[in-house]
Write an enzyme that holds these catalytic residues in place. Structure first.
Site, PDB file in Angstrom:
ATOM      1  N   CYS A 235      46.441  26.494   0.545  1.00  4.88           N
ATOM      2  CA  CYS A 235      45.995  25.546   1.542  1.00  4.88           C
ATOM      3  C   CYS A 235      44.698  24.865   1.119  1.00  4.88           C
ATOM      4  O   CYS A 235      44.631  24.286   0.033  1.00  4.88           O
ATOM      5  CB  CYS A 235      45.860  26.260   2.889  1.00  4.88           C
ATOM      6  SG  CYS A 235      45.635  25.133   4.288  1.00  4.88           S
ATOM      7  N   ASP A 328      57.132  23.792   5.096  1.00  4.59           N
ATOM      8  CA  ASP A 328      55.727  23.807   5.488  1.00  4.59           C
ATOM      9  C   ASP A 328      55.485  22.732   6.558  1.00  4.59           C
ATOM     10  O   ASP A 328      55.741  21.555   6.329  1.00  4.59           O
ATOM     11  CB  ASP A 328      54.865  23.530   4.247  1.00  4.59           C
ATOM     12  CG  ASP A 328      53.375  23.675   4.491  1.00  4.59           C
ATOM     13  OD1 ASP A 328      52.959  23.743   5.652  1.00  4.59           O
ATOM     14  OD2 ASP A 328      52.629  23.718   3.490  1.00  4.59           O
ATOM     15  N   HIS A 362      54.389  27.639   5.265  1.00  5.10           N
ATOM     16  CA  HIS A 362      53.078  27.401   4.654  1.00  5.10           C
ATOM     17  C   HIS A 362      52.464  28.680   4.102  1.00  5.10           C
ATOM     18  O   HIS A 362      51.913  28.689   3.001  1.00  5.10           O
ATOM     19  CB  HIS A 362      52.148  26.785   5.701  1.00  5.10           C
ATOM     20  CG  HIS A 362      50.798  26.416   5.173  1.00  5.10           C
ATOM     21  ND1 HIS A 362      50.598  25.362   4.307  1.00  5.10           N
ATOM     22  CD2 HIS A 362      49.565  26.965   5.378  1.00  5.10           C
ATOM     23  CE1 HIS A 362      49.305  25.269   4.014  1.00  5.10           C
ATOM     24  NE2 HIS A 362      48.662  26.232   4.657  1.00  5.10           N
TER      25      HIS A 362
END
Length: 420
Positions: A235, A328, A362
């Site tokens: 991320c 995601d 994610h």
């Protein structure tokens, strides 16, 4: 009499367990249940139904679940299908050194929650220990210069390949991946960069010189091999990891899990140069039917279509492993990774590998970690939808973890690369 067995009873969390039930009646249907409480007392649980063989045996390595939290042959399904009792729960190990997760497994008669019926006791039960650190791994609290974090060293004299582990928007210090990497032979620095110790409580800018200090700290350690280090990042951490790989020649291998290929929110500063964030289109923020926010479309009109915002990834000297969850809902990771690899191809670069997983969300974490589809974040209201479907997400975690270790060894241990 039914007998439940699990081998091994104590192991690292990324190791599979062989679960069997014997002593059942031929073709008897039973329910296998798993549960654990995290360090805050939050309960996670799962269940699946199985039919015994003609000799009264259930073997999760070859028998198919008939229903419950998953269907099909999934030897570790009871682990990765664990669900939080409270919605928006994420299973995150805080104290990796001193206590394992205790996972309680029991085999029961199938029962239905009808009021007034007394549920019979389990036919058999056992408790498993799931550790985030192998015997002999050392944890060293790091507070040197500006650097804050925890260094995990594998057992033995070394030298060990060095890795920096970076998480994202949750802030603080997460250690569970770094301790596991150390358990697999990597000297790993879990590096905090905001909302921890005396670091800023809010992230206003990304100071790449801070991360450069982290690299230099790791390379100075007498047990770290050098001359380069690796990065494992996710991320916002992957955004920073990519910027580090471009600007710091010491970065040899960079794992980017579901990250952007541009500055997403906080400006990057390095040696007097400021790299501003990409304009964000807030009108593309989605609130789904459950009231969870999805951000994956917010850069469609800028970063996706305008290469001037993209990091100059072709300037990096090291190698890249992109790990993408195609479901995601926080970032359009597939688009970002494809854009970055296209940039590398355009510049004649072959220093990359792309792992793209349909159905994965994610938060791609170490194997057998339960899928967290949504959770709260300290800086975001309401809560975030991370995406992912349980079975393909679990498969992505198991496959990518092996590939991440292989990639790091290949580029940080060049003398062994010919054997991989």
């Amino acid at each position: 009499m039914a007998k439940l067995t699990a081998v091994p009873l104590s192991a690292l969390v990324d190791e599979p367990v062989h679960i069997q039930v014997t002593g059942l009646a031929p073709f008897q249907v039973v329910c296998l249940q798993a549960s654990l409480k995290d360090e805050k007392g939050n309960l996670f649980s799962s269940q699946a139904f199985y039919r015994a063989s003609e000799v009264g045996k259930v073997d999760l390595e070859c028998d198919s679940s008939l229903g419950g939290d998953y269907m099909g042959v999934h030897p570790m399904g009871l682990f990765w299908s664990l669900k939080p009792e409270k919605i928006l729960g994420r299973l995150v190990k805080i104290d990796v050194m001193n206590s394992p997760y205790q996972i309680h497994i029991k085999v029961c008669h199938p029962s239905f929650p009808i009021q007034g019926i007394v549920v019979s006791p389990p036919l058999d039960s056992l408790t498993l220990e799931r550790w985030y650190v192998a015997p002999g791994v050392k944890r060293i609290q790091v507070k040197e210069g500006r650097i804050r974090g925890a260094l995990f060293l594998p057992p033995g004299e070394g030298l060990f390949p060095g890795v920096i582990d970076l998480f994202g928007g949750a802030g603080g210090l997460m250690e569970f991946r770094a301790s596991l990497l150390a358990s697999r032979g990597f000297a790993t620095l879990a590096l905090a960069y905001w909302n921890y110790d005396d670091l800023p409580s809010q992230l206003e800018e990304v100071d790449l010189e801070y991360f450069e200090e982290g690299v230099e700290f790791l390379l100075r350690h007498p047990k770290v091999l050098g001359p380069g280090v690796g990065i494992v990042s996710v991320c916002l951490g992957a955004e920073i990891g990519l910027a580090m790989a471009i600007n710091l020649k010491q970065i040899t291998a960079t794992v980017l899990i579901n990250g952007p290929n541009f500055v997403s929110k906080n400006p990057h500063v390095y040696r007097g140069q400021v790299n501003p964030p990409v304009p964000c289109n807030e009108e593309f923020v989605i609130t789904n039917a459950l009231g969870l926010v999805e951000f994956y479309r917010t850069f469609e009109e800028t970063a996706h279509k305008d290469s001037k915002y993209c990091f100059p990834i072709e300037k990096a000297h090291g190698h890249f492993l992109f790990v993408v969850g195609e479901d995601d809902k926080n970032l359009n990771s597939k688009v970002h990774a494809n854009q970055a690899t296209a940039q590398l191809i355009k510049n004649g670069k072959k220093n990359w590998t792309l792992l793209s997983y349909p159905g994965a969300g994610h938060l791609i974490e170490p194997p057998y970690t339960p899928l967290c589809q949504a959770s709260r974040m300290p800086t975001v209201i309401p809560s975030i939808n991370w995406g992912g479907k349980v079975i393909p997400h679990a498969a992505a975690q198991e496959h990518s973890w092996k590939e991440i270790q292989k990639f790091l060894k290949q580029h940080l241990l060049p003398n062994l690369s010919s054997q991989l």
